[in-house]
Design an enzyme around this catalytic site. Structure first.
Site, short mmCIF file in Angstrom:
data_model
loop_
_atom_site.label_atom_id
_atom_site.label_comp_id
_atom_site.label_asym_id
_atom_site.label_seq_id
_atom_site.Cartn_x
_atom_site.Cartn_y
_atom_site.Cartn_z
N HIS A 1 0.82 -1.22 0.00
CA HIS A 1 0.00 0.00 0.00
C HIS A 1 0.85 1.26 0.00
O HIS A 1 0.44 2.28 -0.58
CB HIS A 1 -0.96 -0.02 1.19
CG HIS A 1 -2.09 -1.00 1.02
ND1 HIS A 1 -2.08 -2.26 1.57
CD2 HIS A 1 -3.24 -0.90 0.30
CE1 HIS A 1 -3.19 -2.88 1.23
NE2 HIS A 1 -3.91 -2.09 0.45
N ASP B 1 -11.04 -2.53 1.83
CA ASP B 1 -10.42 -2.90 3.11
C ASP B 1 -9.97 -1.69 3.91
O ASP B 1 -9.61 -1.81 5.08
CB ASP B 1 -9.24 -3.83 2.88
CG ASP B 1 -8.28 -3.32 1.81
OD1 ASP B 1 -8.06 -2.09 1.73
OD2 ASP B 1 -7.77 -4.14 1.02
N GLU C 1 -16.35 1.11 -3.63
CA GLU C 1 -16.18 -0.33 -3.43
C GLU C 1 -17.49 -1.04 -3.79
O GLU C 1 -18.57 -0.62 -3.37
CB GLU C 1 -15.80 -0.63 -1.98
CG GLU C 1 -15.82 -2.08 -1.59
CD GLU C 1 -14.89 -2.95 -2.40
OE1 GLU C 1 -15.35 -3.99 -2.92
OE2 GLU C 1 -13.70 -2.59 -2.53
N ALA D 1 -16.89 0.41 -9.99
CA ALA D 1 -15.89 1.46 -10.24
C ALA D 1 -16.09 2.11 -11.61
O ALA D 1 -16.00 3.34 -11.73
CB ALA D 1 -14.49 0.89 -10.12
N ASP E 1 -7.02 0.61 -6.82
CA ASP E 1 -6.65 -0.52 -5.95
C ASP E 1 -7.63 -1.65 -6.23
O ASP E 1 -8.52 -1.96 -5.43
CB ASP E 1 -6.72 -0.07 -4.49
CG ASP E 1 -6.19 -1.13 -3.54
OD1 ASP E 1 -5.51 -2.06 -4.00
OD2 ASP E 1 -6.48 -1.02 -2.33
#
Length: 543
Positions: free
Chosen positions: A306, A328, A348, A383, A401
């Site tokens: 990350h 997450d 998400e 997305a 991500d």
């Protein structure tokens, strides 16, 4: 119409009179068609269950679906031909086939899971063992399903002789409607409420009850006493096996999951989108997050991943940040370490993962409760769809991500259209960072992403980081640990226009990076290595 007293043609069944039925012919015909409906629904559930399990355990849903469907359709043709030898004993043959189909189809998910969990890591000659078993189950179920229709044709003709075209039309109508119901029941009822294992076992139980009830109840006078008792006893045994397996399914699944993921599994749930498994994360143990069997967060390597994803993109203006994926909360955690951040939008698809990121003690502690920060705004959406609605020039940084490229479900998230929409959403001087998958094991995929970015009007600089040499932890993608190469993550830092952005890191003490090294900021204890990709791969013939 065929005359009811027409002479029997050569090769026809040895009966000429209608069967003796305990009900009126119209009712009997309806019961046969109802059994066709039920058997068709069960057959499609077996098919979808094999596809789902293969995609989850072996990846690449398109390949697994193609293998299962093509093998099953081929086997159905062979089964139909083989059933011609049973038409003189249609009632007994149909009962035996349904009993066998219930056992094979009902236990297929459990058998596949067991083989993968306890033998999937053997390698060597057994490296493709689970795939061979998948083909074997597809072949066996296809053979049995294909044998149903010819025998049902004989049974319905036993009730009332009619022209072949009319009988086929009636059978296929019931068959196709049953397939529709089975196809809808699997994703909307069986999978979310019962799970794959119990759902398949319940389907097998319905299958054996329907087939046995039709034969023993409606056509019992076509069977000898011995045949009736044989079907009854074998059917009860199969039903007992399925019921016992269903009673033990919970314990079996927990044991198999621990064999696949290790003994630290704390959470395993099926959301509306995917299966989410959390292992470790408490009592000082590193947390591993698996999504549909693929390692998404490895506790030992999470910080390297990350930091390398987020920090290079934050080197310029970063007041408004868009994170695509990242449910997450770990990418948001890294973004919030920068004081100039005013708003972070997280998009998400999986609401269940977002709930875990907020409520699970291990995951919430790891992301430092980033999703509860007032600057973070979470949207549950696709997305690509969210990018279509994003105003032009809204964001200084876009962080992709997302699942690894090369997975069928994520293909649209690495398309030229996707990057074109991301470019429109960027403000002048904005930057896009993309996780483009492992470079060592899948270089072609990595450079395809780079080429797609260039086609969308970006200039990108590639880099990668290496994880621990011990490889990935357990899980369905654990073959990566046996490949003999350390895990790595490849990234592309991109900006609109002809000039790529500079690869640098900002933080409490910002400094420009060299291509040989990427050092985490002062708050991180680990160092993240960047290989010579920046220098060497810019001369790659495809870039």
């Amino acid at each position: 119409m065929i005359e009811p007293h027409a002479p029997v043609s050569p090769g026809a069944p040895p009966w000429a009179e209608p069967a003796w039925l305990p009900v009126r012919p119209g009712t009997g015909r309806f019961l046969v068609l109802a059994c066709v409906f039920v058997c068709a629904a069960c057959g499609l559930v077996y098919e979808l269950e094999l596809v789902a399990f293969a995609s989850y355990l072996m990846g690449d849903s398109v390949t697994q679906a193609s293998v299962v469907l093509s093998v099953m359709v081929f086997a159905m043709g062979i089964g139909s031909l083989a059933a011609k030898r049973l038409r003189w004993h249609a009632a007994f043959g149909f009962g035996a086939i349904e009993t066998a189909l219930a056992l094979v189809g009902g236990c297929s998910a459990m058998a596949l899971y067991a083989v993968f969990a306890w033998t999937g890591g053997w390698g060597g000659a057994w490296a493709d063992g689970p795939r061979c078993l998948l083909v074997a189950f597809s072949l066996a179920i296809g053979l049995l399903v294909g044998a149903e229709v010819p025998l049902l044709m004989e049974l319905i003709q036993r009730i009332r002789r009619q022209d072949a075209g009319g009988a086929v039309a009636d059978l296929f109508a019931a068959d196709y409607v049953g397939a529709l119901v089975g196809g809808l029941a699997f994703p909307f009822l069986l999978l979310p409420f019962l799970g794959q294992l119990t759902g398949a076992l319940l389907t097998g139980s319905v299958n054996v009850v329907a087939g046995s009830a039709l034969v023993l109840g409606l056509f019992r006078h076509d069977l000898s006493r011995r045949a009736r008792w044989t079907l009854l006893v074998v059917g009860l045994v199969v039903l007992g096996v399925l019921a016992s397996a269903a009673a033990l399914a919970g314990d079996f699944e927990r044991a198999a999951r621990q064999a696949v993921y290790g003994g630290d599994v704390r959470v395993a749930l099926q959301t509306d989108v995917q299966e989410v498994v959390l292992a470790g994360g408490t009592d000082g143990r590193p947390l591993d997050l698996f999504l549909d069997g693929r390692l998404r967060v490895g506790g030992r390597d999470e910080r390297q991943y990350h930091e390398a994803l987020v920090h290079p993109a934050m080197s310029g203006p970063h007041a408004r940040v868009l994170i695509l994926g990242g449910g997450d909360g770990l990418a948001a955690r890294e973004v919030l370490r920068y004081g100039g951040v005013r708003r972070v939008d997280v998009v998400e698809l999986d609401a269940g993962l977002l709930r875990l990121a907020r409520s699970d003690p291990g995951l919430a502690a790891l992301n430092r409760h980033a999703l509860a920060d007032p600057r973070v705004h979470v949207t549950t959406a696709d997305a690509l769809g969210r990018l279509r609605l994003a105003p032009a020039g809204r964001y200084d940084v876009v962080i992709a991500d997302l699942p690894d490229p090369g997975i069928t479900a994520s293909t649209k998230l690495y398309s030229q259209e996707f990057y074109g929409l991301a470019r429109r959403a960027l403000a002048p001087g904005g930057r896009l960072v993309v996780h483009a998958g492992p470079v060592t094991t899948r270089p072609r995929v990595f450079w395809t992403v780079a080429t797609t970015l260039r086609a969308a009007g970006f200039s990108a600089i590639p880099y990668r980081v290496l994880g621990h040499d011990s490889g990935f932890p357990a899980g369905p993608d654990r073959s990566a640990a046996r490949a003999g190469t350390p895990p790595d993550w490849g990234y592309l830092l991109a900006a609109p226009g002809p000039s790529p952005p500079r690869l640098r890191l900002t933080g409490p003490r910002p400094r420009t990076l060299t291509p040989a090294e990427l050092t985490a900021d002062a708050h991180a204890a680990r160092r993240t290595r960047v290989t010579g990709l920046v220098a060497s791969t810019l001369a790659h013939p495809r870039y």
